[in-house]
Design a protein around this motif. Structure first.
Motif, PDB file in Angstrom:
ATOM      1  N   ALA A  26       0.814  -1.214   0.000  1.00 31.97           N
ATOM      2  CA  ALA A  26       0.000   0.000   0.000  1.00 31.97           C
ATOM      3  C   ALA A  26       0.848   1.266   0.000  1.00 31.97           C
ATOM      4  O   ALA A  26       0.366   2.334  -0.359  1.00 31.97           O
ATOM      5  CB  ALA A  26      -0.931   0.003   1.215  1.00 31.97           C
ATOM      6  N   ARG A  27       2.118   1.135   0.426  1.00 29.74           N
ATOM      7  CA  ARG A  27       3.028   2.280   0.473  1.00 29.74           C
ATOM      8  C   ARG A  27       4.345   1.916  -0.196  1.00 29.74           C
ATOM      9  O   ARG A  27       5.374   1.795   0.470  1.00 29.74           O
ATOM     10  CB  ARG A  27       3.281   2.706   1.918  1.00 29.74           C
ATOM     11  CG  ARG A  27       2.038   3.087   2.713  1.00 29.74           C
ATOM     12  CD  ARG A  27       2.426   3.631   4.076  1.00 29.74           C
ATOM     13  NE  ARG A  27       3.136   2.643   4.871  1.00 29.74           N
ATOM     14  CZ  ARG A  27       2.622   2.004   5.912  1.00 29.74           C
ATOM     15  NH1 ARG A  27       1.390   2.248   6.289  1.00 29.74           N
ATOM     16  NH2 ARG A  27       3.338   1.125   6.591  1.00 29.74           N
ATOM     17  N   PRO A  28       4.353   1.721  -1.501  1.00 34.51           N
ATOM     18  CA  PRO A  28       5.581   1.281  -2.183  1.00 34.51           C
ATOM     19  C   PRO A  28       6.656   2.349  -2.259  1.00 34.51           C
ATOM     20  O   PRO A  28       7.837   2.031  -2.366  1.00 34.51           O
ATOM     21  CB  PRO A  28       5.090   0.890  -3.578  1.00 34.51           C
ATOM     22  CG  PRO A  28       3.856   1.717  -3.785  1.00 34.51           C
ATOM     23  CD  PRO A  28       3.214   1.813  -2.435  1.00 34.51           C
ATOM     24  N   THR A  29       6.268   3.618  -2.231  1.00 33.84           N
ATOM     25  CA  THR A  29       7.243   4.704  -2.206  1.00 33.84           C
ATOM     26  C   THR A  29       6.914   5.637  -1.050  1.00 33.84           C
ATOM     27  O   THR A  29       5.736   5.894  -0.762  1.00 33.84           O
ATOM     28  CB  THR A  29       7.253   5.505  -3.527  1.00 33.84           C
ATOM     29  OG1 THR A  29       6.018   6.210  -3.674  1.00 33.84           O
ATOM     30  CG2 THR A  29       7.468   4.577  -4.718  1.00 33.84           C
ATOM     31  N   LEU A  30       7.964   6.136  -0.390  1.00 39.68           N
ATOM     32  CA  LEU A  30       7.783   6.997   0.766  1.00 39.68           C
ATOM     33  C   LEU A  30       8.815   8.120   0.754  1.00 39.68           C
ATOM     34  O   LEU A  30       9.939   7.936   0.275  1.00 39.68           O
ATOM     35  CB  LEU A  30       7.920   6.204   2.074  1.00 39.68           C
ATOM     36  CG  LEU A  30       6.857   5.150   2.375  1.00 39.68           C
ATOM     37  CD1 LEU A  30       7.284   4.298   3.556  1.00 39.68           C
ATOM     38  CD2 LEU A  30       5.509   5.798   2.644  1.00 39.68           C
ATOM     39  N   SER A  31       8.443   9.241   1.306  1.00 37.47           N
ATOM     40  CA  SER A  31       9.372  10.355   1.465  1.00 37.47           C
ATOM     41  C   SER A  31      10.030  10.268   2.843  1.00 37.47           C
ATOM     42  O   SER A  31       9.605   9.495   3.714  1.00 37.47           O
ATOM     43  CB  SER A  31       8.624  11.678   1.336  1.00 37.47           C
ATOM     44  OG  SER A  31       7.727  11.842   2.430  1.00 37.47           O
ATOM     45  N   LEU A  32      11.043  11.091   3.040  1.00 35.14           N
ATOM     46  CA  LEU A  32      11.701  11.166   4.350  1.00 35.14           C
ATOM     47  C   LEU A  32      10.692  11.496   5.437  1.00 35.14           C
ATOM     48  O   LEU A  32      10.673  10.857   6.504  1.00 35.14           O
ATOM     49  CB  LEU A  32      12.803  12.225   4.299  1.00 35.14           C
ATOM     50  CG  LEU A  32      13.404  12.666   5.643  1.00 35.14           C
ATOM     51  CD1 LEU A  32      14.099  11.513   6.328  1.00 35.14           C
ATOM     52  CD2 LEU A  32      14.372  13.831   5.432  1.00 35.14           C
ATOM     53  N   THR A  33       9.840  12.454   5.192  1.00 33.46           N
ATOM     54  CA  THR A  33       8.841  12.860   6.186  1.00 33.46           C
ATOM     55  C   THR A  33       7.863  11.733   6.496  1.00 33.46           C
ATOM     56  O   THR A  33       7.510  11.491   7.660  1.00 33.46           O
ATOM     57  CB  THR A  33       8.063  14.095   5.691  1.00 33.46           C
ATOM     58  OG1 THR A  33       8.978  15.165   5.447  1.00 33.46           O
ATOM     59  CG2 THR A  33       7.035  14.540   6.723  1.00 33.46           C
ATOM     60  N   GLU A  34       7.449  11.011   5.463  1.00 31.86           N
ATOM     61  CA  GLU A  34       6.491   9.909   5.668  1.00 31.86           C
ATOM     62  C   GLU A  34       7.117   8.783   6.470  1.00 31.86           C
ATOM     63  O   GLU A  34       6.476   8.203   7.360  1.00 31.86           O
ATOM     64  CB  GLU A  34       5.995   9.408   4.313  1.00 31.86           C
ATOM     65  CG  GLU A  34       5.058  10.402   3.614  1.00 31.86           C
ATOM     66  CD  GLU A  34       4.770  10.034   2.171  1.00 31.86           C
ATOM     67  OE1 GLU A  34       3.725  10.461   1.654  1.00 31.86           O
ATOM     68  OE2 GLU A  34       5.606   9.327   1.548  1.00 31.86           O
ATOM     69  N   VAL A  35       8.361   8.429   6.174  1.00 36.81           N
ATOM     70  CA  VAL A  35       9.037   7.373   6.931  1.00 36.81           C
ATOM     71  C   VAL A  35       9.191   7.803   8.387  1.00 36.81           C
ATOM     72  O   VAL A  35       9.003   7.007   9.314  1.00 36.81           O
ATOM     73  CB  VAL A  35      10.410   7.043   6.317  1.00 36.81           C
ATOM     74  CG1 VAL A  35      11.145   6.020   7.189  1.00 36.81           C
ATOM     75  CG2 VAL A  35      10.249   6.500   4.908  1.00 36.81           C
ATOM     76  N   THR A  36       9.520   9.069   8.598  1.00 30.92           N
ATOM     77  CA  THR A  36       9.655   9.588   9.959  1.00 30.92           C
ATOM     78  C   THR A  36       8.337   9.469  10.720  1.00 30.92           C
ATOM     79  O   THR A  36       8.297   9.043  11.876  1.00 30.92           O
ATOM     80  CB  THR A  36      10.102  11.057   9.919  1.00 30.92           C
ATOM     81  OG1 THR A  36      11.364  11.157   9.248  1.00 30.92           O
ATOM     82  CG2 THR A  36      10.246  11.619  11.334  1.00 30.92           C
ATOM     83  N   THR A  37       7.240   9.822  10.077  1.00 30.65           N
ATOM     84  CA  THR A  37       5.928   9.744  10.716  1.00 30.65           C
ATOM     85  C   THR A  37       5.540   8.307  11.029  1.00 30.65           C
ATOM     86  O   THR A  37       5.053   7.997  12.122  1.00 30.65           O
ATOM     87  CB  THR A  37       4.861  10.371   9.802  1.00 30.65           C
ATOM     88  OG1 THR A  37       5.191  11.743   9.545  1.00 30.65           O
ATOM     89  CG2 THR A  37       3.484  10.299  10.448  1.00 30.65           C
ATOM     90  N   ILE A  38       5.771   7.411  10.074  1.00 35.21           N
ATOM     91  CA  ILE A  38       5.386   6.003  10.254  1.00 35.21           C
ATOM     92  C   ILE A  38       6.202   5.324  11.341  1.00 35.21           C
ATOM     93  O   ILE A  38       5.669   4.587  12.172  1.00 35.21           O
ATOM     94  CB  ILE A  38       5.530   5.242   8.924  1.00 35.21           C
ATOM     95  CG1 ILE A  38       4.517   5.764   7.899  1.00 35.21           C
ATOM     96  CG2 ILE A  38       5.337   3.736   9.132  1.00 35.21           C
ATOM     97  CD1 ILE A  38       4.774   5.282   6.490  1.00 35.21           C
ATOM     98  N   THR A  39       7.512   5.571  11.353  1.00 34.93           N
ATOM     99  CA  THR A  39       8.397   4.878  12.297  1.00 34.93           C
ATOM    100  C   THR A  39       8.439   5.515  13.672  1.00 34.93           C
ATOM    101  O   THR A  39       8.740   4.845  14.672  1.00 34.93           O
ATOM    102  CB  THR A  39       9.832   4.829  11.753  1.00 34.93           C
ATOM    103  OG1 THR A  39      10.339   6.179  11.620  1.00 34.93           O
ATOM    104  CG2 THR A  39       9.883   4.132  10.407  1.00 34.93           C
ATOM    105  N   GLY A  40       8.159   6.814  13.737  1.00 37.37           N
ATOM    106  CA  GLY A  40       8.267   7.500  15.014  1.00 37.37           C
ATOM    107  C   GLY A  40       9.691   7.803  15.421  1.00 37.37           C
ATOM    108  O   GLY A  40       9.944   8.247  16.551  1.00 37.37           O
ATOM    109  N   LEU A  41      10.630   7.586  14.523  1.00 38.89           N
ATOM    110  CA  LEU A  41      12.036   7.876  14.802  1.00 38.89           C
ATOM    111  C   LEU A  41      12.338   9.347  14.508  1.00 38.89           C
ATOM    112  O   LEU A  41      11.638   9.979  13.723  1.00 38.89           O
ATOM    113  CB  LEU A  41      12.937   6.994  13.931  1.00 38.89           C
ATOM    114  CG  LEU A  41      12.887   5.481  14.183  1.00 38.89           C
ATOM    115  CD1 LEU A  41      13.626   4.732  13.083  1.00 38.89           C
ATOM    116  CD2 LEU A  41      13.485   5.156  15.542  1.00 38.89           C
TER     117      LEU A  41
END
Length: 263
Positions: A26-41
């Motif tokens: 469902a999320r094959p491509t992600l931006s830096l901001t999106e990865v940050t939001t998803i991971t909480g890192l």
């Protein structure tokens, strides 16, 4: 390490895997901001990990500065022996099944509490499906999922029920007692059905693919329009699954149990 004060117990490998785990069908491509939001890192940590994963080849950075899974990680995943061997054994029978029916054909395996699609053949004029290779499907709402759940451990069924049986459509089985009876029918008949339980207008039929030791390795099924009579397709699906079982088992000579009891 800067930005990590709130997560002193998370190892570097844990953070790397968390970043990789943020990508899915469902999320094959992600931006830096999106990865940050998803991971909480922290963003500084995510930026560094993305750079390291890209340099290694696990991720690929796109021209628009988004990221996707890289070829090196894909090559590693393709080495997973059971899924690769199962796919290779089932593929000719999936092709035959498609040619005979011109319906969507899919092969799935159990992945924790979901059905993971490892191969599919899509028919141009067949009913649209939500299944993608690498995508996950609910076990209780699909024919392939019911096959896997019927032969899974009691703990798997208990965890699925405890988590709550999500109602995907108005036809989805969400009562534990009904699901238990449906799974018993699957074990008795060696075949599972789903009638608009996953998608309105779509029905499916599936059978287990066994290993030589009698364990269920996966499920092979067809998804078609709701007006199609599934009983007419069931024998072809059963034959394809049996063929895949025999082919897989013939390539695993160290296992002992014969297949005859499942015919």
């Amino acid at each position: 390490m800067a930005g990590n004060a709130n997560e002193p117990r998370r190892s570097v490998s844990n953070r790397l895997l968390t970043v990789l785990g943020s990508f899915d069908v469902a999320r094959p491509t992600l931006s830096l901001t999106e990865v940050t939001t998803i991971t909480g890192l922290p963003m500084s940590t995510v930026r560094r990990l993305l750079r390291e994963l890209t340099e290694w080849g696990a991720l690929q950075r796109l021209p628009d500065q988004r990221y996707r899974i890289g070829l090196r990680l894909w090559r590693l995943g393709s080495l997973a022996p059971q899924q690769r061997d199962l796919r290779d054994a089932a593929w000719p029978f999936m092709q035959d099944l498609y040619e005979a029916t011109h319906e969507n054909v899919q092969l799935v395996v159990l992945d924790a509490s979901t059905a993971l699609c490892v191969e599919k053949i899509s028919a141009t004029r067949a009913v649209p499906t939500k299944t993608e290779v690498g995508g996950q499907l609910p076990l209780h709402a699909t024919a392939v999922g019911k096959v896997l759940l019927a032969y899974a451990t009691d703990n798997t069924l208990e965890s699925i029920v405890a988590a709550g049986l999500k109602r995907v459509t108005s036809f989805t089985i969400v009562e534990p007692g009904r699901l238990d009876r449906a799974l018993q029918d699957v074990r008795n008949a060696g075949i599972a059905y789903s009638r608009e339980e996953m998608t309105k207008g779509a029905v499916s039929v599936a059978c287990p693919v066994f290993g030589r030791d009698g364990a269920v390795l996966g499920a092979l099924g067809i998804v078609t329009h709701s007006h199609v009579t599934l009983d007419r397709l069931a024998p072809a699906v059963r034959a394809a699954a049996l063929g895949a079982s025999r082919t897989y088992s013939a390539r695993q000579p160290w296992a002992q149990a014969p297949l005859d009891r499942r015919e």
